[in-house]
Design a protein around this motif. Structure first.
Motif, PDB file in Angstrom:
ATOM      1  N   LEU A 261       0.836  -1.189   0.000  1.00  0.00           N
ATOM      2  CA  LEU A 261       0.000   0.000   0.000  1.00  0.00           C
ATOM      3  C   LEU A 261       0.875   1.244   0.000  1.00  0.00           C
ATOM      4  CD1 LEU A 261      -2.731  -0.891   2.676  1.00  0.00           C
ATOM      5  CD2 LEU A 261      -2.826  -1.240   0.195  1.00  0.00           C
ATOM      6  N   ILE A 262       0.599   2.147  -0.923  1.00  0.00           N
ATOM      7  CA  ILE A 262       1.298   3.422  -1.003  1.00  0.00           C
ATOM      8  C   ILE A 262       0.263   4.536  -0.806  1.00  0.00           C
ATOM      9  CG2 ILE A 262       2.799   4.906  -2.379  1.00  0.00           C
ATOM     10  CD1 ILE A 262       4.019   2.165  -1.737  1.00  0.00           C
ATOM     11  N   LEU A 263       0.503   5.416   0.129  1.00  0.00           N
ATOM     12  CA  LEU A 263      -0.353   6.572   0.373  1.00  0.00           C
ATOM     13  C   LEU A 263       0.278   7.780  -0.301  1.00  0.00           C
ATOM     14  CD1 LEU A 263      -0.965   5.995   4.200  1.00  0.00           C
ATOM     15  CD2 LEU A 263      -2.303   5.133   2.273  1.00  0.00           C
ATOM     16  N   TYR A 264      -0.526   8.566  -1.019  1.00  0.00           N
ATOM     17  CA  TYR A 264       0.062   9.694  -1.733  1.00  0.00           C
ATOM     18  C   TYR A 264      -0.934  10.831  -1.927  1.00  0.00           C
ATOM     19  CZ  TYR A 264      -2.308   8.111  -6.057  1.00  0.00           C
ATOM     20  OH  TYR A 264      -3.234   7.765  -7.007  1.00  0.00           O
ATOM     21  N   ARG A 265      -0.382  12.003  -2.186  1.00  0.00           N
ATOM     22  CA  ARG A 265      -1.151  13.184  -2.558  1.00  0.00           C
ATOM     23  C   ARG A 265      -0.213  14.154  -3.264  1.00  0.00           C
ATOM     24  NH1 ARG A 265      -2.259  15.817   3.479  1.00  0.00           N
ATOM     25  NH2 ARG A 265      -0.101  16.458   3.906  1.00  0.00           N
ATOM     26  N   ALA A 266      -0.767  15.154  -3.899  1.00  0.00           N
ATOM     27  CA  ALA A 266       0.056  16.105  -4.651  1.00  0.00           C
ATOM     28  C   ALA A 266       1.001  16.854  -3.709  1.00  0.00           C
ATOM     29  CB  ALA A 266      -0.832  17.090  -5.402  1.00  0.00           C
ATOM     30  N   HIS A 267       2.261  16.999  -4.130  1.00  0.00           N
ATOM     31  CA  HIS A 267       3.241  17.743  -3.337  1.00  0.00           C
ATOM     32  C   HIS A 267       2.861  19.218  -3.263  1.00  0.00           C
ATOM     33  CE1 HIS A 267       6.975  19.050  -1.606  1.00  0.00           C
ATOM     34  NE2 HIS A 267       7.365  19.684  -2.690  1.00  0.00           N
ATOM     35  N   LYS A 268       2.412  19.768  -4.378  1.00  0.00           N
ATOM     36  CA  LYS A 268       1.865  21.121  -4.431  1.00  0.00           C
ATOM     37  C   LYS A 268       0.554  21.050  -5.201  1.00  0.00           C
ATOM     38  CE  LYS A 268       6.351  23.457  -4.257  1.00  0.00           C
ATOM     39  NZ  LYS A 268       7.284  24.395  -4.951  1.00  0.00           N
ATOM     40  N   PRO A 269      -0.408  21.924  -4.891  1.00  0.00           N
ATOM     41  CA  PRO A 269      -1.724  21.825  -5.531  1.00  0.00           C
ATOM     42  C   PRO A 269      -1.639  21.880  -7.057  1.00  0.00           C
ATOM     43  CG  PRO A 269      -1.793  23.354  -3.676  1.00  0.00           C
ATOM     44  CD  PRO A 269      -0.341  23.028  -3.905  1.00  0.00           C
ATOM     45  N   ILE A 270      -2.481  21.082  -7.692  1.00  0.00           N
ATOM     46  CA  ILE A 270      -2.646  21.089  -9.145  1.00  0.00           C
ATOM     47  C   ILE A 270      -4.023  21.673  -9.419  1.00  0.00           C
ATOM     48  CG2 ILE A 270      -2.714  19.655 -11.230  1.00  0.00           C
ATOM     49  CD1 ILE A 270      -1.209  17.493  -9.578  1.00  0.00           C
TER      50      ILE A 270
END
Length: 382
Positions: A261-270
């Motif tokens: 399982l890898i949890l992720y989100r944008a480093h800076k808003p897109i």
């Protein structure tokens, strides 16, 4: 660990956002009598290199030199071209839509990316993307993208690459993909597998906050992660990625039943109105470390001969705007390897939204073989 190979996970590296990492310049079109005009684009920013922020040369010397797994080639992360090629296709579609004024029923969003890797990419020169129209209709479009690189290094190898690099002789195709686009449509039926990743792994996920798990390894192979535990994100662009510790879950399970399982989100808003950029970010994320993690499960983490993607298909199951990473919610990549045979492994990824919706799936086939040399134990190597 000796001081020479210690890495503080808090070390600050410059990390590009999506638009800087995948920056494109529009080049003049090419025309011939047999097909529509070929739209051309050029990358401006060097691709990220897996393990590029780790002292790999020191580790290679420490672990007995030539032929060691840590003599990692200076190639580009495959996810770079896999994400940037469909982004070029998306920009070509947007040009078409603007010229014809045909987006009144909603924008065309990426529906699938079906790619083939033919040779490693170099980080010291740009990718040149040639986008050809395959099919266009009111609600569906298909673009063929072929990526090549100049046969010599850029005049500015560390980037940003000057547009004059596009005039240099180009090598053979290093990546090609079909990218399909579809307009939004209503959902007369909506079904997904029983139990989202959030539900099925709730006990494990509840043990820590998402960003309290270790950052995804810059190169997730045991020979590297043993030397450089929790080395941080390094210069990995676009996304913050954290790897859930699934060792207890995987203990005693057959390889096809194991999960990562890898949890992720944008480093800076897109920007939310650029859904295609969000989709290629998901594809970029899903290409990271997959076959490498498989080789650890196969017991080749200190004895890897080769692991390389051959083909990779990514399908978006929802309307494009539902793939947008809004706010600070954490997305989940659920990874498994249902089949290993003939020197290859098949990786399946499911992309889950923070709300537990199955948004996309990736299917990647690649070479996975151990070294012909006799492996050493962890203690012997260290």
């Amino acid at each position: 660990m000796a001081a020479a190979n210690s890495i503080d996970a808090r070390t600050e590296f410059r990390r590009n956002d999506l638009y800087e990492a995948l920056k494109l310049s529009r080049l003049p079109d090419q025309h011939n009598a047999s097909q529509d005009g070929v739209k051309r684009y050029m990358s401006r920013t060097p691709a990220w290199r897996p393990g590029g922020e780790l002292p790999i040369k020191w580790a290679s010397d420490k672990l007995s030199g030539k032929g060691n797994i840590l003599d990692f080639p200076p190639g580009a992360f495959g996810g770079h071209v896999y994400a940037q090629a469909p982004l070029a296709a998306a920009r070509a579609v947007e040009e078409d839509e603007e010229e014809t004024g045909s987006n009144g029923n909603g924008k065309l969003g990426i529906h699938s990316i079906q790619g083939v890797f033919t040779k490693p990419g170099a980080i010291d020169r740009p990718f040149i993307y040639q986008v050809t129209n395959v099919h266009s209709s009111r609600s569906f479009a298909t673009k063929l993208v072929q990526a090549r690189q100049p046969t010599v290094s850029s005049s500015v190898p560390a980037g940003p690459f000057p547009e004059s690099d596009a005039d240099r002789p180009l090598g053979n195709v290093c990546f090609a993909c079909l990218t399909t686009f579809k307009r939004p449509a209503p959902s007369p039926a909506d079904h997904q597998m029983e139990g989202s990743a959030q539900e099925r792994y709730a006990d494990i996920l509840s043990q820590r906050a998402p960003d309290e798990w270790d950052a995804s390894p810059q190169l997730d192979i045991e020979a590297v992660t043993t030397l450089f535990p929790n080395a941080g994100h390094g210069g990995f662009p676009m996304l913050d990625m954290y790897k859930v510790d699934m060792r207890a879950y995987n203990e005693g399970r057959a390889v096809p039943e194991r999960r990562e399982l890898i949890l992720y989100r944008a480093h800076k808003p897109i920007p939310e109105d650029d859904a295609n950029a969000h989709i290629v970010a998901h594809a970029y994320e899903a290409d990271r470390n997959g076959l490498i993690m498989l080789t650890n499960s196969l017991g080749w983490g200190f004895n890897l001969g080769s692991a390389a993607s051959l083909s990779y298909s990514f399908y978006v199951h929802v309307n494009a705007d539902e793939a947008v990473m809004k706010g600070d919610g954490w997305w989940i990549q659920e990874v498994c390897w249902p089949r290993v045979n003939a020197g290859r492994g098949m990786m399946e990824s499911r992309i889950w939204s923070p709300e537990g919706k199955h948004v996309a799936s990736g299917y990647q086939d690649g070479v996975a073989v151990p070294s012909t040399k006799k492996s050493k134990t962890t203690e012997e190597k260290l």
